[in-house]
Every structure is written in C-alpha cells, then in structure tokens.
Design an enzyme around this catalytic site. Structure first.
Site, short mmCIF file in Angstrom:
data_model
loop_
_atom_site.label_atom_id
_atom_site.label_comp_id
_atom_site.label_asym_id
_atom_site.label_seq_id
_atom_site.Cartn_x
_atom_site.Cartn_y
_atom_site.Cartn_z
N ASP A 30 12.66 66.09 -35.23
CA ASP A 30 12.56 65.61 -37.45
C ASP A 30 11.08 66.21 -38.14
OD1 ASP A 30 13.30 63.23 -39.04
OD2 ASP A 30 12.13 63.95 -39.67
N ASN A 85 21.90 56.06 -39.67
CA ASN A 85 21.54 54.94 -40.90
C ASN A 85 22.32 55.96 -41.61
OD1 ASN A 85 19.22 54.10 -40.73
ND2 ASN A 85 17.66 56.16 -41.24
N GLY A 91 19.43 54.32 -45.70
CA GLY A 91 18.50 54.80 -46.09
C GLY A 91 18.77 56.68 -45.56
N SER A 93 18.99 59.68 -45.99
CA SER A 93 18.97 60.52 -47.17
C SER A 93 19.88 62.47 -46.78
CB SER A 93 17.90 61.78 -46.82
OG SER A 93 17.68 61.53 -45.68
N HIS A 98 23.20 61.97 -37.80
CA HIS A 98 22.63 62.11 -36.64
C HIS A 98 22.03 61.21 -36.21
CE1 HIS A 98 21.07 62.08 -41.26
NE2 HIS A 98 20.11 61.47 -40.90
N HIS A 100 18.36 59.55 -34.67
CA HIS A 100 16.74 59.88 -34.54
C HIS A 100 16.71 59.31 -33.50
CE1 HIS A 100 16.04 60.49 -38.88
NE2 HIS A 100 17.05 59.36 -39.40
P1 AMP Z 1 17.89 59.87 -42.57
O1 AMP Z 1 17.11 59.58 -43.69
O2 AMP Z 1 18.34 59.17 -41.82
O3 AMP Z 1 19.02 60.43 -43.27
O4 AMP Z 1 17.31 61.26 -41.81
C1 AMP Z 1 17.03 62.49 -42.44
C2 AMP Z 1 15.83 63.33 -41.29
O5 AMP Z 1 16.02 64.39 -41.72
C3 AMP Z 1 14.58 62.21 -42.06
O6 AMP Z 1 13.88 61.73 -41.29
C4 AMP Z 1 13.80 63.69 -42.46
O7 AMP Z 1 12.61 64.30 -42.53
C5 AMP Z 1 14.64 64.70 -41.45
N1 AMP Z 1 14.97 65.79 -42.28
C6 AMP Z 1 15.10 66.52 -43.36
N2 AMP Z 1 14.64 68.00 -43.15
C7 AMP Z 1 14.69 68.46 -42.19
C8 AMP Z 1 14.69 69.44 -41.40
N3 AMP Z 1 14.98 70.52 -42.16
N4 AMP Z 1 14.36 69.88 -40.56
C9 AMP Z 1 14.04 68.87 -39.99
N5 AMP Z 1 13.49 67.32 -39.88
C10 AMP Z 1 14.43 67.29 -41.28
#
Ligand code: AMP
Ligand code: ZN
Length: 112
Positions: A30, A85, A91, A93, A98, A100
């Site tokens: 991440d 999420n 949350g 985004s 995915h 975590h």
């Molecule tokens: P979520 O908020 O659960 O959708 O998780 C999305 C995750 O993607 C967040 O923890 C971000 O920090 C991560 N993320 C966003 N852009 C990138 C990237 N380019 N490389 C690695 N992780 C990313």
C-alpha cells in the site's frame, strides 16, 4: 476497466511495489501504509467490491485467501488483519476489489 487505478497497476501502467503475482491475482504494498506491514491483494479481473462477488467470480476470492495465507507465512507474519471496505461509508476509495493485509502493530476492535 480503462479508468480504474488498480487495473492500471495490474497492467503495469502505474508503478507498484510488487509482493506477489500469478495468473489470477496481484499483491503489492500500500502506498500509504497503516501498519508496519500493509499490502493489498487484488484480482487481476475488474470486480468492483465484495458486493459484486457471485457464483461466476467467487473462485478468485478463495484463491486470494490462499495467497494471503501463503504470503503471510513467507513474510513471517504471526498475527495480521484482512480487511475489505465496501462502499463510501466503510471507506472504500478504489472501486476495484482489494483485501488489505495489515500486520506488525497492536490493533483495536471495533475498527474505526
Ligand atoms: P480503500 O480505501 O479500502 O479503497 O483502499 C485503497 C487503498 O489503496 C488505500 O489504502 C490507498 O493507500 C491504496 N492506494 C491508492 N493508490 C495506490 C497506489 N498507487 N499504490 C498502492 N496503493 C495505493
Ligand atoms: Zn479495476
């Protein structure tokens, strides 16, 4: 999906720090780690979230969990948390499924 960040990472169009890859899934660290170890495991095929998992695509989720178990052993993670999420309020985004994997610090329950 052409405008999806994680599809672009799978395609190599956006750089990432790879942990693992096979024909079905991709794992990478991440960019904004929330624990000493924090990586994401995603299906290579675009699925929006857990809410779009059904009988036609559920096999990749089982595969991802077997990959998480193997990687966690290889990385020496004794205790870890797996989180996905779904939707704005939880949350999410990035609208590509995915999981975590977080490890290396004390965690509280319930999550924030
Ligand atoms: P979520 O908020 O659960 O959708 O998780 C999305 C995750 O993607 C967040 O923890 C971000 O920090 C991560 N993320 C966003 N852009 C990138 C990237 N380019 N490389 C690695 N992780 C990313
Ligand atoms: Zn995608």
């Amino acid at each position: 999906m052409s405008d999806c960040l994680f599809c672009k990472i799978v395609a190599g169009e956006i750089p990432s720090k790879k942990v693992y890859e096979d024909e079905l899934c991709y794992a990478f660290y991440d960019i904004d780690p929330q624990a000493p170890t924090h990586f994401l495991v995603i299906p290579k095929a675009h699925i929006r979230s857990v809410s779009q998992v059904d009988q036609t695509n559920a096999a990749v989720v089982g595969h991802i969990f077997s990959v998480i178990a193997r990687l966690s052993k290889e990385l020496g993670l004794e205790s870890y948390r797996v989180v996905s999420n779904i939707g704005d309020q939880a949350g999410q985004s990035v609208l590509h499924l995915h999981f975590h994997v977080l490890s290396g610090r004390d965690m509280t329950w319930p999550p924030g």
